[in-house]
Motif scaffolding. Structure first.
Motif, short mmCIF file in Angstrom:
data_model
loop_
_atom_site.label_atom_id
_atom_site.label_comp_id
_atom_site.label_asym_id
_atom_site.label_seq_id
_atom_site.Cartn_x
_atom_site.Cartn_y
_atom_site.Cartn_z
N SER A 6 0.82 -1.21 0.00
CA SER A 6 0.00 0.00 0.00
C SER A 6 0.86 1.27 0.00
CB SER A 6 -0.93 0.01 1.22
OG SER A 6 -1.82 -1.08 1.18
N PHE A 7 2.08 1.16 0.49
CA PHE A 7 2.98 2.31 0.54
C PHE A 7 3.91 2.37 -0.68
CE2 PHE A 7 1.76 1.57 4.92
CZ PHE A 7 1.46 2.85 5.36
N SER A 8 3.83 1.36 -1.54
CA SER A 8 4.70 1.33 -2.72
C SER A 8 4.30 2.40 -3.73
CB SER A 8 4.62 -0.03 -3.39
OG SER A 8 5.34 -0.03 -4.62
N LEU A 9 5.32 3.02 -4.31
CA LEU A 9 5.10 4.01 -5.37
C LEU A 9 5.70 3.52 -6.69
CD1 LEU A 9 5.94 7.21 -3.30
CD2 LEU A 9 3.68 6.31 -3.85
N LYS A 12 5.10 4.93 -10.36
CA LYS A 12 4.52 6.27 -10.26
C LYS A 12 5.54 7.33 -10.66
CE LYS A 12 0.71 4.63 -8.43
NZ LYS A 12 -0.55 4.60 -9.21
N LEU A 31 10.20 9.82 -1.93
CA LEU A 31 9.31 9.22 -2.92
C LEU A 31 10.07 8.26 -3.84
CD1 LEU A 31 6.95 12.20 -3.85
CD2 LEU A 31 6.72 10.47 -2.04
N TYR A 34 10.65 4.81 -2.32
CA TYR A 34 9.50 3.90 -2.38
C TYR A 34 9.07 3.59 -3.81
CZ TYR A 34 8.89 3.42 2.59
OH TYR A 34 9.09 3.07 3.91
N VAL A 231 5.42 10.11 2.06
CA VAL A 231 5.17 8.84 1.38
C VAL A 231 3.72 8.40 1.61
CG1 VAL A 231 5.75 6.38 1.34
CG2 VAL A 231 7.57 8.10 1.40
N SER A 235 0.87 7.79 -1.44
CA SER A 235 0.66 6.37 -1.74
C SER A 235 -0.80 5.96 -1.61
CB SER A 235 1.50 5.52 -0.79
OG SER A 235 0.98 5.59 0.53
#
Length: 255
Positions: A6-9, A12, A31, A34, A231, A235
């Protein structure tokens, strides 16, 4: 479903104004750590080499554009440059800002206009340009950088206080308007953070102790302590959070 991803970027792209020096550089690093690729726009090339090294060390791409965000048509040109480089835009961090101070009766009209132009108008136009792209994508995150002066008076920094109050209002208005497009708009309000820029204030024999006494722990914040909240707001972990100005201030506003 909530999990560590859920915190992965990953995948993006984040556009960060003023993202190569000061606190902005910490946002770029956070950012990218992640998984986000970073596009920095700034009025000068200060910090570009160091930021490039740190972002690439996290395994991510970074691109830079030297551009005054207050120039006419700058916002559309900046967003177009991001799309041409990376193909999409997922996160906008409106970090660029300036502060000018003077006594109330001596404050210059040109200084008022300069601060409002960068801190409010530049933020608005860039958010507007980014929203057009994000609405087509049906997703996006806009993160506006507020301040303790989003809540409090600043008796020698009138345009700064006015602009940061306005940033909070604009954050709420855009959050409401863009929610149907699955775009979340939030703000991050740093408290008193220990940086090279704030070192003279920390060492001021009057203001330094006053500020420390106002913080419940007595400790100024560290730039790294803003990275986690950034973050989170960028996210999927914050997909049901919108219209919030999040103070990261060690409890300064409690007193």
């Amino acid at each position: 479903m909530f999990d560590q991803n859920s915190f992965s970027l990953a995948g993006k792209v984040a556009l960060i104004t003023g993202g190569a020096h000061g606190l902005g550089q910490f946002y770029s690093i956070a950012l990218s750590e992640y998984g986000a690729d970073i596009f920095v726009v700034s009025a000068s090339q200060r910090g570009w080499d160091e930021t490039k090294e740190k972002v690439e060390a996290n395994g991510q791409q970074v691109a830079f554009l030297q551009q005054d965000i207050t120039d006419p048509d700058a916002a559309d040109a900046i967003v177009q440059a991001v799309i041409e480089k990376f193909g999409h835009l997922d996160i906008l961090v409106n970090n660029a800002g300036i502060q000018l101070r003077n006594d109330v009766l001596e404050f210059k009209d040109e200084d008022w206009r300069k601060v409002i132009d960068v801190n409010l108008n530049g933020l608005y136009y860039l958010s507007h340009a980014a929203a057009k792209v994000m609405s087509d994508q049906q997703h996006g995150k806009i993160i506006n950088i507020g301040s303790m002066q989003s809540y409090r008076a600043g008796k020698r920094i009138f345009p700064y206080a006015a602009s940061k109050h306005a940033v909070m209002g604009l954050t709420k208005a855009y959050a409401d308007a863009l929610a149907p497009y699955h775009i979340q708009v939030n703000g991050l309000a740093p408290g008193y953070i220990s940086t090279d820029m704030t070192k003279p204030l920390q060492e001021d024999p009057v203001r330094g102790p006053e500020i420390a006494a106002h913080i419940p722990s007595g400790d100024w914040g560290k730039p790294e302590q803003l990275m986690g909240p950034m973050v989170f707001l960028a996210s999927a972990a914050s997909d049901y959070v919108t219209g919030v100005m999040l103070p990261v201030d060690g409890g300064y506003l409690l007193r």
